[in-house]
Design an enzyme around this catalytic site. Sequence first.
Site, short mmCIF file in Angstrom:
data_model
loop_
_atom_site.label_atom_id
_atom_site.label_comp_id
_atom_site.label_asym_id
_atom_site.label_seq_id
_atom_site.Cartn_x
_atom_site.Cartn_y
_atom_site.Cartn_z
N GLY A 111 0.84 -1.20 0.00
CA GLY A 111 0.00 0.00 0.00
C GLY A 111 0.87 1.24 0.00
O GLY A 111 2.07 1.16 0.30
N GLU A 116 5.75 -6.66 5.80
CA GLU A 116 5.39 -5.32 5.34
C GLU A 116 6.22 -5.01 4.10
O GLU A 116 7.46 -4.93 4.18
CB GLU A 116 5.66 -4.28 6.41
CG GLU A 116 5.21 -2.89 6.03
CD GLU A 116 5.32 -1.88 7.16
OE1 GLU A 116 5.79 -2.26 8.24
OE2 GLU A 116 4.95 -0.70 6.94
N LYS A 148 -0.07 0.09 6.75
CA LYS A 148 0.52 -1.27 6.72
C LYS A 148 1.02 -1.69 8.10
O LYS A 148 0.74 -2.79 8.58
CB LYS A 148 1.65 -1.30 5.71
CG LYS A 148 1.20 -1.01 4.26
CD LYS A 148 2.35 -1.07 3.26
CE LYS A 148 3.39 -0.02 3.53
NZ LYS A 148 2.88 1.38 3.44
N GLN A 154 18.13 2.11 -2.44
CA GLN A 154 17.43 0.97 -3.05
C GLN A 154 18.22 -0.31 -2.88
O GLN A 154 17.64 -1.38 -2.66
CB GLN A 154 17.19 1.26 -4.53
CG GLN A 154 15.82 0.95 -5.04
CD GLN A 154 14.69 1.42 -4.20
OE1 GLN A 154 14.57 2.60 -3.83
NE2 GLN A 154 13.81 0.49 -3.84
N ILE A 187 2.56 4.88 0.91
CA ILE A 187 3.14 5.39 2.15
C ILE A 187 1.98 5.93 3.01
O ILE A 187 1.13 6.65 2.50
CB ILE A 187 4.14 6.53 1.87
CG1 ILE A 187 5.23 6.06 0.91
CG2 ILE A 187 4.77 7.04 3.18
CD1 ILE A 187 6.12 7.19 0.39
N GLY A 188 1.93 5.54 4.26
CA GLY A 188 0.88 6.06 5.14
C GLY A 188 -0.46 5.37 5.01
O GLY A 188 -1.45 5.78 5.62
N GLU A 195 10.35 12.46 6.16
CA GLU A 195 9.27 12.50 5.16
C GLU A 195 8.67 13.88 4.96
O GLU A 195 7.69 14.04 4.23
CB GLU A 195 8.19 11.48 5.53
CG GLU A 195 8.72 10.04 5.54
CD GLU A 195 7.69 9.04 6.03
OE1 GLU A 195 7.87 7.84 5.78
OE2 GLU A 195 6.68 9.46 6.66
N ILE A 239 1.35 13.34 7.32
CA ILE A 239 1.51 14.62 8.04
C ILE A 239 1.31 14.41 9.55
O ILE A 239 2.11 14.86 10.37
CB ILE A 239 0.54 15.69 7.50
CG1 ILE A 239 0.92 16.07 6.06
CG2 ILE A 239 0.52 16.92 8.40
CD1 ILE A 239 -0.11 16.95 5.35
N TYR A 252 15.75 11.03 0.79
CA TYR A 252 14.77 12.11 0.65
C TYR A 252 15.44 13.48 0.48
O TYR A 252 14.93 14.35 -0.22
CB TYR A 252 13.81 12.14 1.83
CG TYR A 252 12.66 11.16 1.71
CD1 TYR A 252 12.48 10.14 2.65
CD2 TYR A 252 11.76 11.23 0.65
CE1 TYR A 252 11.42 9.24 2.54
CE2 TYR A 252 10.71 10.33 0.53
CZ TYR A 252 10.55 9.34 1.47
OH TYR A 252 9.52 8.44 1.35
N1 LIG Z 1 -7.32 3.28 9.76
C1 LIG Z 1 -6.64 4.36 10.19
N2 LIG Z 1 -7.30 5.49 10.51
C2 LIG Z 1 -6.62 6.59 10.93
N3 LIG Z 1 -5.26 6.66 11.09
C3 LIG Z 1 -4.57 5.53 10.79
C4 LIG Z 1 -5.20 4.34 10.33
N4 LIG Z 1 -4.24 3.39 10.11
C5 LIG Z 1 -3.06 3.98 10.42
N5 LIG Z 1 -3.25 5.25 10.85
C6 LIG Z 1 -2.24 6.24 11.25
O1 LIG Z 1 -1.68 6.72 10.03
C7 LIG Z 1 -0.25 6.79 10.12
C8 LIG Z 1 0.35 5.81 9.11
O2 LIG Z 1 0.02 4.49 9.51
P1 LIG Z 1 1.09 3.32 9.31
O3 LIG Z 1 0.49 2.06 9.82
O4 LIG Z 1 2.41 3.76 9.85
O5 LIG Z 1 1.16 3.29 7.71
P2 LIG Z 1 2.30 2.67 6.75
O6 LIG Z 1 3.03 1.63 7.54
O7 LIG Z 1 1.51 2.11 5.60
O8 LIG Z 1 3.14 3.83 6.35
C9 LIG Z 1 0.11 6.43 11.56
O9 LIG Z 1 0.22 7.63 12.32
C10 LIG Z 1 -1.10 5.60 12.03
O10 LIG Z 1 -1.32 5.74 13.44
N1 LIG Z 2 12.59 5.16 -2.28
C1 LIG Z 2 12.03 4.15 -1.60
N2 LIG Z 2 11.38 4.47 -0.47
C2 LIG Z 2 10.84 3.43 0.16
C3 LIG Z 2 10.91 2.10 -0.29
N3 LIG Z 2 10.23 1.33 0.60
C4 LIG Z 2 9.77 2.17 1.55
N4 LIG Z 2 10.16 3.43 1.28
C5 LIG Z 2 9.94 4.61 2.13
C6 LIG Z 2 8.57 5.16 2.09
C7 LIG Z 2 8.41 5.71 3.47
O1 LIG Z 2 8.98 7.01 3.55
C8 LIG Z 2 9.23 4.79 4.35
C9 LIG Z 2 8.45 3.70 5.04
O2 LIG Z 2 7.44 3.24 4.22
P1 LIG Z 2 5.92 3.19 4.79
O3 LIG Z 2 5.06 2.99 3.59
O4 LIG Z 2 5.92 2.01 5.73
O5 LIG Z 2 5.68 4.47 5.50
O6 LIG Z 2 10.16 4.16 3.46
C10 LIG Z 2 11.63 1.82 -1.49
O7 LIG Z 2 11.77 0.68 -1.95
N5 LIG Z 2 12.18 2.88 -2.08
#
Ligand SMILES: Nc1ncnc2c1ncn2[C@@H]1O[C@H](COP(=O)(O)OP(=O)(O)O)[C@@H](O)[C@H]1O
Ligand SMILES: Nc1nc2c(ncn2[C@H]2C[C@H](O)[C@@H](COP(=O)(O)O)O2)c(=O)[nH]1
Length: 226
Positions: free
Chosen positions: A18, A94, A24, A71, A20-21, A162, A155, A60
Amino acid sequence: MFNCEKNTTRPFTVIVEGNIGSGKTTFLDYFNQYENISVLAEPLKMWRNCNGHNLLGLMYEDPKKWSFTFQSYVSLTMVQHHCHRSPHPIKLMERSVYSARYCFVEKMKRDSILSEPATAVIDEHFQWLINNPSTAVDLVVYLRTTPEVAYERIIQRNRKEEKTISFDYLKELHDIHEDWLFYKNLHHCPAPVIVLNANLDKSSIEEEYQKCQSHILNAIPISVQG
Ligand SMILES: Nc1ncnc2c1ncn2[C@@H]1O[C@H](COP(=O)(O)OP(=O)(O)O)[C@@H](O)[C@H]1O
Ligand SMILES: Nc1nc2c(ncn2[C@H]2C[C@H](O)[C@@H](COP(=O)(O)O)O2)c(=O)[nH]1
């Protein structure tokens, strides 16, 4: 032949993908409650401290200079997760070597951040990896969000590295995930995909998680050809 599988069976392997954000890590935290599942969150700590270097931050700050380095390390750390000898019958990861190549490297190529020689090296490495049984996966869970929801959560999460992520960057990364896992018109899907509505907020998201719960909890280890 490189093959980190020693047993005659391997864990039923699920990759959680999924934007970013998209939620997962939160999804993995929910499944961490089950004893028969190994949960492997993204190795963010390693990306932030590779022998004292914050590769995530460098990437970044100066993508052109550091993307290949970052990478390369993402690939190593993901292969380590693919090869992780889980004591449990089910493994939840993840992300994967697949999203690293099909989503992030794809984005870098579109933005001309990677040189052609660098892309050639990454592609040859990736093709070699996916031809090895150690990177086999059995199910993809796609946490599908709108770019707006993902951006708002990034955010709120407020990771220092980020802060430079733009909405446009996230929108294109969203479109790439959609083409790969929803419309399936971009790259090969390594396993069947379950799509979840990850826009739901925390008060109702667990009901959505439960839509894939039986697919994961009732899974059995996969026999590995000797
Ligand atoms: N279903 C949801 N509703 C609202 N906020 C969420 C939800 N799932 C995750 N978050 C919040 O959003 C942010 C990103 O979640 P995270 O699990 O770290 O995503 P990813 O691992 O995909 O980057 C975190 O601050 C988390 O607490
Ligand atoms: N350039 C890349 N960035 C990557 C890769 N896999 C993850 N990421 C970055 C994106 C987020 O800033 C951070 C963690 O990922 P989340 O989706 O868990 O927030 O790492 C990659 O292969 N290349």
